[in-house]
Motif scaffolding. Structure first.
Motif, PDB file in Angstrom:
ATOM      1  N   ALA A  55      14.423 -22.257   5.429  1.00 59.06           N
ATOM      2  CA  ALA A  55      15.065 -20.948   5.399  1.00 59.06           C
ATOM      3  C   ALA A  55      15.930 -20.792   6.655  1.00 59.06           C
ATOM      4  CB  ALA A  55      14.020 -19.844   5.332  1.00 59.06           C
ATOM      5  N   VAL A  56      17.173 -20.371   6.472  1.00 62.93           N
ATOM      6  CA  VAL A  56      18.118 -20.255   7.580  1.00 62.93           C
ATOM      7  C   VAL A  56      17.853 -18.993   8.379  1.00 62.93           C
ATOM      8  CG1 VAL A  56      20.559 -19.911   8.153  1.00 62.93           C
ATOM      9  CG2 VAL A  56      19.900 -21.630   6.463  1.00 62.93           C
ATOM     10  N   GLN A  57      17.887 -19.128   9.736  1.00 62.77           N
ATOM     11  CA  GLN A  57      17.758 -17.972  10.617  1.00 62.77           C
ATOM     12  C   GLN A  57      18.676 -18.197  11.819  1.00 62.77           C
ATOM     13  OE1 GLN A  57      16.172 -18.232  13.803  1.00 62.77           O
ATOM     14  NE2 GLN A  57      15.423 -20.337  13.604  1.00 62.77           N
ATOM     15  N   THR A  58      19.076 -17.100  12.462  1.00 62.11           N
ATOM     16  CA  THR A  58      20.075 -17.186  13.534  1.00 62.11           C
ATOM     17  C   THR A  58      19.557 -16.674  14.880  1.00 62.11           C
ATOM     18  OG1 THR A  58      20.942 -15.001  12.952  1.00 62.11           O
ATOM     19  CG2 THR A  58      21.993 -16.914  11.908  1.00 62.11           C
ATOM     20  N   THR A  59      18.241 -16.486  15.007  1.00 67.37           N
ATOM     21  CA  THR A  59      17.710 -15.840  16.216  1.00 67.37           C
ATOM     22  C   THR A  59      16.911 -16.761  17.131  1.00 67.37           C
ATOM     23  OG1 THR A  59      15.785 -15.102  14.946  1.00 67.37           O
ATOM     24  CG2 THR A  59      17.644 -13.571  15.144  1.00 67.37           C
TER      25      THR A  59
END
Length: 378
Positions: free
Chosen positions: A21-25
């Motif tokens: 799952a993609v996340q940016t944090t």
């Protein structure tokens, strides 16, 4: 679902390379993608996490933070499905890539056994012999496949035939591709995707363990899916004891060219610093044939001096492992055999030595790596 996962149109965005799952944090967590890369990926319709991007473009691997339990949970869920299991093993590391408890994960679903990396085996080796060997080893591990197929995902050898067999056996069901790490599972699926859609390297591939971090569903024409699952980490594989560069020096890359050695009793062959072969007793000047990576460094010495020689030179003259790696490299353990017929002494993940009838030999391998004897394949 984690709060930092990227949601688009009500759906979690997944990396098309590894399935995370993609996340940016969180830069240190799975699925991390910079905002700029995410925006560009959404525009192109292919979002890659930073880990997969670096792996694809720079061959740089980041540590896998999923636990073994996470991998096993994903595989255990397959037992609740009605599907075909395509079970991929490395022909050159059969025991290292077999999962003895496979049916605990896949339930009563039929298993199609696929031997990959056929391209590296010597041309003289008959395919039927290889199939029989694979089936015997699978049966010994409690696995009873409905069929055995041989392929090379790297060269696309017999991929079309495998697709025909998958279609024959799946009977309108989903298809789950399973296996331990480093057997070429994702390379195989990339080949299938490339042949059916023209997309090159959709799934991230690497020689390093643990590339696919979540299941990846690839739609089939009838509404069912071809599913790539994470590899089960098998610590006994030779691949887990060396880094990528050194692994290339001991793992066969191209079709093997046999090397012949005339040995007297009391002589030893070192395979770099990762394995060893002792000729203990038998007739003088017997011929032994080594089947291993063509560029593997092989050194002959006297058996009486072998222990001291290894202790002195491992990490330097006998490399890999390198000087920096040798402290963590497992000790070599002996496995003694006496042949009653022409046989192969197999060091899993490295190769084998064909030995004559009536000799006593010892194969040494890192602790946990399988060493076994079989009737000669050539």
């Amino acid at each position: 679902m984690a709060n930092n996962e990227v949601i688009v149109d009500g759906e979690v965005v997944h990396c098309v390379g590894c399935g995370a799952a993609v996340q940016t944090t969180d830069k240190n967590a799975l699925g991390y993608t910079p905002e700029s890369a995410l925006k560009k990926g959404l525009e192109n319709g292919e979002v890659y996490c930073q880990r997969c991007f670096r792996l694809r473009h720079y061959n740089e691997i980041a540590p896998v933070s999923l636990s073994d339990d996470d991998f096993l949970k994903l595989l255990t869920s397959i037992s609740d499905t009605d599907s075909l299991i395509v079970y991929v093993v490395d022909i050159f590391d059969v025991n290292g890539s077999l999962i003895p408890g496979l049916h605990r994960f896949v339930g009563n679903n039929p298993v199609l056994l696929v031997g990959n990396k056929l391209d590296i085996l010597p041309k003289a080796l008959k395919h039927n012999k290889v199939k029989d060997w694979l089936r015997q080893q699978a049966n010994a591990a409690g696995i009873w496949p409905i069929g055995v197929e041989l392929i090379s995902a790297k060269t696309n050898f017999d991929i079309d035939h495998l697709l025909d067999q998958i279609e024959k056996y799946r009977q309108g069901k989903d298809v789950y591709v399973v296996g331990v790490t480093n057997v070429g599972k994702s390379t195989l699926i990339n080949s299938i995707v490339r042949q059916s859609t023209g997309i090159k390297e959709l799934i991230t591939t690497s020689r390093f363990p643990g590339t696919t971090l979540d299941r990846i569903d690839i739609p089939l024409n009838d509404g069912h899916n071809l599913v790539d699952t994470p590899g089960i980490i098998q610590p006994e594989q030779m691949a887990h004891h060396l880094s990528g560069k050194e692994l290339n020096l001991v793992t066969p890359q191209k079709t093997i060219k046999p090397k012949g050695y005339q040995l007297n009793p009391g002589q030893t062959l070192f395979f770099a610093g990762v394995a060893r072969f002792d000729y203990n007793s038998g007739d003088k000047r017997h011929g032994f044939t080594v089947y291993a990576e063509n560029n593997l460094f092989i050194h002959r010495t006297k058996l009486e001096n072998a222990d001291e020689f290894y202790a002195t030179h491992v990490g330097s003259f006998l490399a890999p492992p390198t000087e920096d790696q040798k402290a963590d490299f497992p000790a070599l353990e002996p496995h003694e055999f006496k042949s009653t017929e022409k046989s192969d002494l197999v060091i899993e993940g490295l190769g084998w030595v064909t030995i004559p009838e009536g000799v006593s030999v010892t194969g040494w391998a890192p602790k946990g790596v399988s060493v076994l004897m079989r009737p000669a394949m050539i």
